[in-house]
Structure formats: structure tokens, C-alpha cells
Design an enzyme around this catalytic site. Sequence first.
Site, mmCIF file in Angstrom:
data_model
loop_
_atom_site.group_PDB
_atom_site.id
_atom_site.type_symbol
_atom_site.label_atom_id
_atom_site.label_comp_id
_atom_site.label_asym_id
_atom_site.label_seq_id
_atom_site.Cartn_x
_atom_site.Cartn_y
_atom_site.Cartn_z
ATOM 1 N N ASP A 1 9.496 -4.880 2.856
ATOM 2 C CA ASP A 1 8.810 -3.602 2.659
ATOM 3 C C ASP A 1 8.573 -2.929 4.009
ATOM 4 O OD1 ASP A 1 7.727 -1.515 1.282
ATOM 5 O OD2 ASP A 1 5.778 -2.463 0.917
ATOM 6 N N ALA B 1 -2.559 -0.026 -4.260
ATOM 7 C CA ALA B 1 -2.417 -0.672 -5.553
ATOM 8 C C ALA B 1 -2.946 -2.090 -5.547
ATOM 9 C CB ALA B 1 -0.944 -0.660 -5.971
ATOM 10 N N GLY C 1 -5.541 -3.236 -3.530
ATOM 11 C CA GLY C 1 -6.947 -3.373 -3.206
ATOM 12 C C GLY C 1 -7.393 -2.341 -2.195
ATOM 13 N N LYS C 2 -8.536 -2.600 -1.586
ATOM 14 C CA LYS C 2 -9.104 -1.701 -0.599
ATOM 15 C C LYS C 2 -9.108 -2.335 0.775
ATOM 16 C CE LYS C 2 -12.209 0.905 -3.648
ATOM 17 N NZ LYS C 2 -13.613 1.323 -3.895
ATOM 18 N N LYS D 1 -8.898 -6.594 4.095
ATOM 19 C CA LYS D 1 -8.241 -6.190 2.853
ATOM 20 C C LYS D 1 -8.856 -6.990 1.702
ATOM 21 C CE LYS D 1 -3.673 -5.867 2.518
ATOM 22 N NZ LYS D 1 -2.272 -6.330 2.335
#
Length: 1005
Positions: A828, A699, A701-702, A717
Site C-alpha cells: 500500500d 477505515a 480507526g483513529k 493509532k
Amino acid sequence: MTSRSLFFSFLFLIPFCVCLNQEGRYLQQLKLGFDDPDGFFSDWVETVSGDGAGDTPCNWTGVRCSKQGTGFVEAVDLSNANIAGEFPAVICRLTGLKFISLYNNSVNGTLSGELSGCRSLVFLDLGQNFLTGELPARLSELPELKYLDLTGNNFSGDIPASFGKFQKLEVISLVDNLIGGNIPAEIGNISTLKQLNLSYNPFSPGRIPPELGNLSNLEVLWLTECNLIGPIPDSLSRLSKLVDLDLSINKLTGPVPTSITELTNIVQVELYNNSLTGELPKLGWSKMTALRLIDISMNMLTGTVPFELCSLQLESLHLYENEFEGTFPEIISNSSNLYELRLFGNRFSGRLPENLGRKAPLTWVDVSNNLFSGEIPASLCNNGRLEELLMIHNSFSGEVPASLSTCWSLKRIRLGYNKFSGEVPVGFWGLPEVSLLELAENSFSGVIGKTIARAGNLSTLNVANNMFSGELPDEIGLVGGLVEFSGGNNRFSGSLPGSIVNLEQLTKLDLHNNGFSGGIPSGIDSLKKLNELNLANNKFSGNIPDKIGELSVLNYLDLSGNQFSGKIPVGLQNLRLNQLNLSSNSFTGDIPPVYAKKIYINSFLGNPGLCGDIEGLCDGENVTKNVGYVWLLRSIFVLTGVILIVGVGWFYFRCKNVENSKECIDKSKWTLMSFHKLSFSEYEIMGALDEDNVIGSGASGKVYKVVLGNGETVAVKKLWGGSKKGESEDLENGSGSGSVLDNGFEAEVETLGRIRHKSIVRLWCCCSTKMCKLLVYEYMPNGSLGDLLHSGKSGLLDWPIRYKIAVDAAEGLAYLHHDCVPAIVHRDVKSNNILLDGDFGARVADFGVAKVVDGKEKGGKSMSVIAGSCGYIAPEYAYTLRVNEKSDIYSFGVVILELVTGKRPVAPEYGEKDLVKWVCATLDQKGLDAVLDPKLDSCFKEEICKVLNVGLLCTSPLPINRPSMRKVVKLLQEIGSVNPMKFASKDGKLTPYYYDDGSDHGSVA
């Protein structure tokens, strides 16, 4: 009066009693306050007595009464009873009580001031529980107390100054709590004190109180990892009875004071992992005749090692990772008790003492990363106890002594990166206990001996970059536990022995740049764990076996520079290869469709029989070759023109929408912030961000895999230009950081830019403009734990690897919670955010929603929205929106359950449950076997069960019942490790216990 009335009146006159005495009733109250799953209190029951006197509890388990026959309870020992509940204040109503031990249970709550009512108490051990709150200032009012152990709890606040008023205290241990402030100078007033252990507490930065020098009876002083700064005070030299001094893992500065040599009774000195500088005292060591163990490693000490120090009868000497230089004193050979010598990471030169080991029972020797030269002393294993010999990265020369070929005790041998030569003694190949044999980067010659068949424990064999020759012995197939075999850059010849397919544990086979011939042995598909196969630049021929496509975990395949022929097996498409190289062979036919892409063009060069176009267009499909060439050239020309026009148009319109279109072109608009010394530029990174290099997308980025010009690989990233979620944070299982992007970028940079830990992913640098933000990390070749564990490659993760991952990740989180000031909460924690390097070492990653928690807000820091991922979110966080370290601990507990069960945190099979609830319910209904991952070897069942218990402890519904991450690390290490011995005390005497400093000394890659 009726007969019935007379009967009842008569009953009242009978002296009949079903009761306990008062102390028994107090203990019954204590019992009612605890959960007792193992039935420890099963015999704490009332009995019938007809003599009118109340029964005593003196025969109950854990209860001891005074010997004077008065029946007063003198001791209550509930240690290791597996009971849970709040601390029982009622216990101090037992007025004659002298001994209390609740050691190693799940006692929670706080210690109230009522404890000061135990006026007769001599011994109090509440270690290894879950007690919280501040230390009661009134504890010092206990006039008889001699032993106080509160180790391994969650006490916070400062040590009360009133502790200086203890009248008879001999032992105080507050190890591994959350105590802050500074060490109070008042402790120096406890004249009776023999042992002071305050280790592993997050004290505020402070100096060692010089008043501690007043403790004239002190025998043990442990202040490990107490955030100490400044010099070691000379006043400590007055501790004339001191036997053990441990000031390690602090930030002490200045030199090792000459006054330390006044400690004439000292047996052990540990000053490792500080910032001490200067040279060691030259004189005075000869007075320390009792000294046996000294560790001053991991400092910045310089100069030579004193002759007097090495003339003592030392047993263990650790000087590693300093800046010592010069030759090492020969007199160390006279230490007849020396079993451990670790000198790695200095600038020592010259020869090792010639007689080293002749008189001593040497067990561990590590002199790696120095400038030593000369030969290996032949006497190292004279006493037959040598287990580790680590000598990598020096200038040693000569041959391996024949005496080492009969050193049956050896387990790890690392002689790589030296100037050794000659043939290796035949018996050396077959040492039965050796698990690691590294001879790489030398000039060894000769053959690998057939005696290797006896090397029953060998798991890693690295003989690369030598001059070994001849054929590999067929006996190598008998080394059933071999995991890695590196033999590249030698002069081996002949065919690969067919027995090599028997090595079912093999994960790496690297034999490139040799003279091997023949084909790949049939049965190669039996190597189910093979991850890397490199046979490049040999003379192999024949076809690639079709079944090579069944090696499900293979991700590195290099067969280039050989004479292979035939078609490339279509089965290669079944593999997820990070690297494929079949160039410079004689392959024919079509390229498998999956690899018929431009990105793989270099993998097939030098195979004239393959189809000419990487997309699979063969010459035979055209009417004539000439027509084909003309058509091809015209097509390329037209296509190039179209691409150019489209590219310019796309570039123009993209830049038109940017506030300042020059940013798209002007590289000077990029801002680079680096956190380590870089060997690349931001332009090299930007030039490699194309779709062929994408290895993940979320969500935020790549993520790209970028191979740099220097051969190194990094992960990049690239964050999206705008949030895809508005202002909400992520709750999806597979997403990225899940924060508003600017905040996520800043959080990641702020967090990873300032922390350094082996279990935290390394952020090399960040690059940013107004429209684009890049984060450049170290590349983790094995991806995320979640991807690997919940895919077809989960077979790579046997139990020892899973256990290692759990410990690594726990250490990373413990560093965030306990060693960072202020503490950092990840928010997270999940298996997808635990990345794995090439050796399956784990790194905690993705800090986009991490928060700093300063501890001032009671109950944790309040969040506006929930961050985290489904199945990992602690229940209290979901409904209070308050976050603290306990939230991370719950999430980590879920990761442990994933490792044990092999299941995802949420799945349709659970119904309305998540993994935590499913595990608990299944354990109750079906037992342990129904929970464990069937892929795990049952021989590890006991250890797996213990780790499962840690996971369940971490996922307790009540945050207060969850252990700290520091305690989680300790629990995990105790399950699976056998650690070096150190001295400790539990009862006033020095007794052995085990510890692990977390390092693999000398294991340079």
C-alpha cells in the site's frame, strides 16, 4: 526468343549486388531486436556495391573490425545507447568477436547458454541493465575471457561452482544483483584473477571462503554487503598484491586480525559497519607503508588507537562509532596528506593533537560525541581547505581561534554543546561559504558581528543557549538564504531589525528568553515560508500584526510572556497551528472563535482583558457580575451532575456488551508489547485518548496526537473493535491499512516490531485488550506527504525537499525488499503512507497489509483480494492477484510522479486515465512543461526531468522492465548528489568513482 526474354536473361548475367556480408546480416538481426528511440543504429544500413563482394559493417557506429584487414567484426560497443530489448543471442555468430559492451541500457531477458559460443571473447560488459535469471554455468567455457561485468542487473540464484574453471579471467564484477547462496570456494581456483567484486547481493549468511587467499594475483577484493558472518580469515594475508580490501556492511565478528598487517601493498582498507570487537593490533602497521585510506567505523572496537597506525602517511582515517578511548596520538599531525579525520561517537579524551592540520590539507574533521577537552587547534585550516568542522558534544573550552575567521573554505561548522567562551572573532560570522553555523549550548558572549552580511550561503544559524548580547545587526537581513535562525536563551536586547522581513526563505525564527523590545516588524507577512515563530519571554509590545494570519505554513506560534496588547487578530483562524501560546500578555477583547475551546485554554492564560470564559462569554453579557457568578456556579454544578450521570450510564452499557465487563475498568487486562526502551507507561497513553487529540481517522480507526509528561509526543493509532469492511481489503485513497483489523494489527506489529531503519516509521509499542488495540508510533509533525502535497501547504515542499523525500522513501522500501530476510512487500505504497518529520525527512508507514515474500513462489505470492489504493495499484496485480516487490515499485513510481507534477494519482481532469497515463499522454502531446508542477523553481528543471524519468521507469507496464528498489535508490542518488571519492576499476586499472554510504556523519540533532 523474344526481345523481352533476352533482356531479362541479360540482367541475370550482370554482377550486381545490394547486400551485406554475413557478419553485417547478423548485426542487422541484432538491430531488429532492439527499440532504438535515440537512433543509435541510424547508420546501420546496407549500401550498393557492384563488385560482387558483400559490404562490411566496419564503419557502423559502435562496430570495430580487426586491424588485419580481414573485415571480421572484433568489437561491438553499444554502451549508453538507450536501447531496449532482449539480449541478442545472434551476436555470438560473429566468430572473431573479442569485445562486447551493452553497458547502461535497458537490455532484458536471460543470458542463454549460447553466449558460450563467443569463443574469442575477451571483454564482456553487460552492466546496468535488466537481465534476469541465473548466471549461465557455461560462461566459464569462454577460453579467452578476461573481463566479466554483470553489475546492476537482476540476476538471481547461486554463483555456479563452474566459475572456478575460468582460464584467463582477470576481472569479475557481479555487484548489485539478487544473487543468493554462498560465495563458492571454487572462485579461489581462478589464479589469474585481479579484481573480485561481489558487493551488494543478498547472499545467504556465510563466511568468507578461506580459499580466496589462494588468489595470488588479486589486487581488488570487494565483498561489501554480502551478508558475511564469522571472523576475517587469516588466509587473506597471503594476498600480497592486494591494493583495495572492502568487507564493509556485513556481520563479521571477532577482532581485526593481526595478519591484516601483512598486506604490505594495500592502499585502502574498509571494514566499516560490521560487529568487530576487541582492540586493534598494536604492532605491525609500520609494514603497511602504502596504506592511505582506512575505515573501521561502526563496529564495537575498544582500547586505544595504535601509535604505528597514526604514524603512516594516511589520507583518510575513519574510526567513528566504536568504543575507542584514551588520548589520540599526536603523531597523526605528521601525516602530510591527511584530508579526512572522522572520530565521532567514541570515548576519546584529552586534547586534540596541537599541530593537527599544520602540514596536512585537512578538509573534513568530525570529532563529535567524545570526551575531548582543551582548545581548538589553531592550525586546522593552515592549508586553506577545511570545509567541515564538527565538534559537538564534547568538553572543548577556550575561544574560537582567530585563524578560523579567515578560513574561507569552511562550509559546515558545529561547535555546539561544549564549554567554549569569549567573543566570536568578527570575521567568523561572515565566512562566505558556510551554510551551517552552530554555536549552541556554550558560554559565548559579545554580539553577532555586522560582517554576517558576507555570509552569502548561510542557511542555518544556531546560537541558542549562550550569553550573546546587544542588538541583532540590521545586516542579518542581507543573508537571503537563511532558513533557520535559533537564538533563544541569550541576552539579546533592542528591537528586531526591520530587515528581518527580507529573509524570504526563513522557516524558523526562535528568539525566546531574551530581552527584545518593541513590536513585531511590519511586513512580517513577506515571510511566506515561516513555519515556526517563537518570541516568548521577551519585552515585545504593541499589537500582533493582522497580516500574521497570511503566513499560510505557520504551525508553531509562541508569543507568551511579553507585553503585547490590543485584540488578537481574527486572521489567526486561517492558520493550522499545532501549537499556539499567547499567554501572559495584555490582550483584550474576544478570543477568535476557532480557538475559543477548552483545549486552547492554556494558550490565553494571564490576559486579564480577554473574555473570562474560553467559549467567548464575556462578563458584560450578564445583568450583574454577582448574578452572573451565582448563575455560573449553579450551571457548573448542574452540568457536572448531568455529565456524571450520563458518563456512568454510558460506561455501564458499554461494558455490559463486553464479554468480560471488568476489562473496561481493570488496567491489568491491558497487554503491553514494547519494541524499544520506553519512557512512558500504557496508562499515560490511555488517559490521553480523547476527541480533542484526534488528528486523523480512517477505515481502521483513529489516530491521536499524545503529548507525554516528559514533553515528548507520540502518535497513537486506535483500531476499531470490529472491521468496517467485513472481509474485504481497502481500495479507498485516504484510508488506513485497509486489512481485516486483527490481521492488520498483527501485520503491523510483526513488521514494524522487527525492523529498524531511518526511513521506516518507528513503532514504540502496542497495547491491546479483547475490545481495543493501540499502536504507538513516533510522532511525525509534518503529517503525510499526500496531505501536505495536495493542500494549501504544498508551498513548503520546494524541489530540494521533494527530492529528499523521494530518496528517503526509496531507501526505506529498498530496505524492505533487499535487506529484510525474507523480503517484505508493503502493498500500500502511497503518498498518504509516507510521513514527514520536522525536517521533512520521510518515513514509510502503515504496514497493515504488508506481506512477507520468500521468493519461492514463481511470479510472486498469490492474494485472495486486492490491497492498495486507487491510482497506485500495478496493472498486473489488479488482474493476477499475485504480489511481489515489483508491485511496490510501481506504486512508488506513482509517488514520484506526484512529487514532480503536484497532482493526485486519480482526478476528474484525467477522464478515464490515471496519473501515469495522463503523464505519458501529456508528454507526447504537449511536452515536459505541461507536466511539471508550476510551483517548482525552473532552475531545477534538469534534475526534475531526470527524477520524472525514474518515475516513468518504475511505472512501466511490464514488471520485468521496472528496476529494483536498490537500483531506484542508486538512480536517484546519482541525480542529485556529489559524493565522497572511492577507488574502483572498470578496465583493470584503479580509477576514481563516487559513492555515498547514506550517512550524514556527525550531524547529531
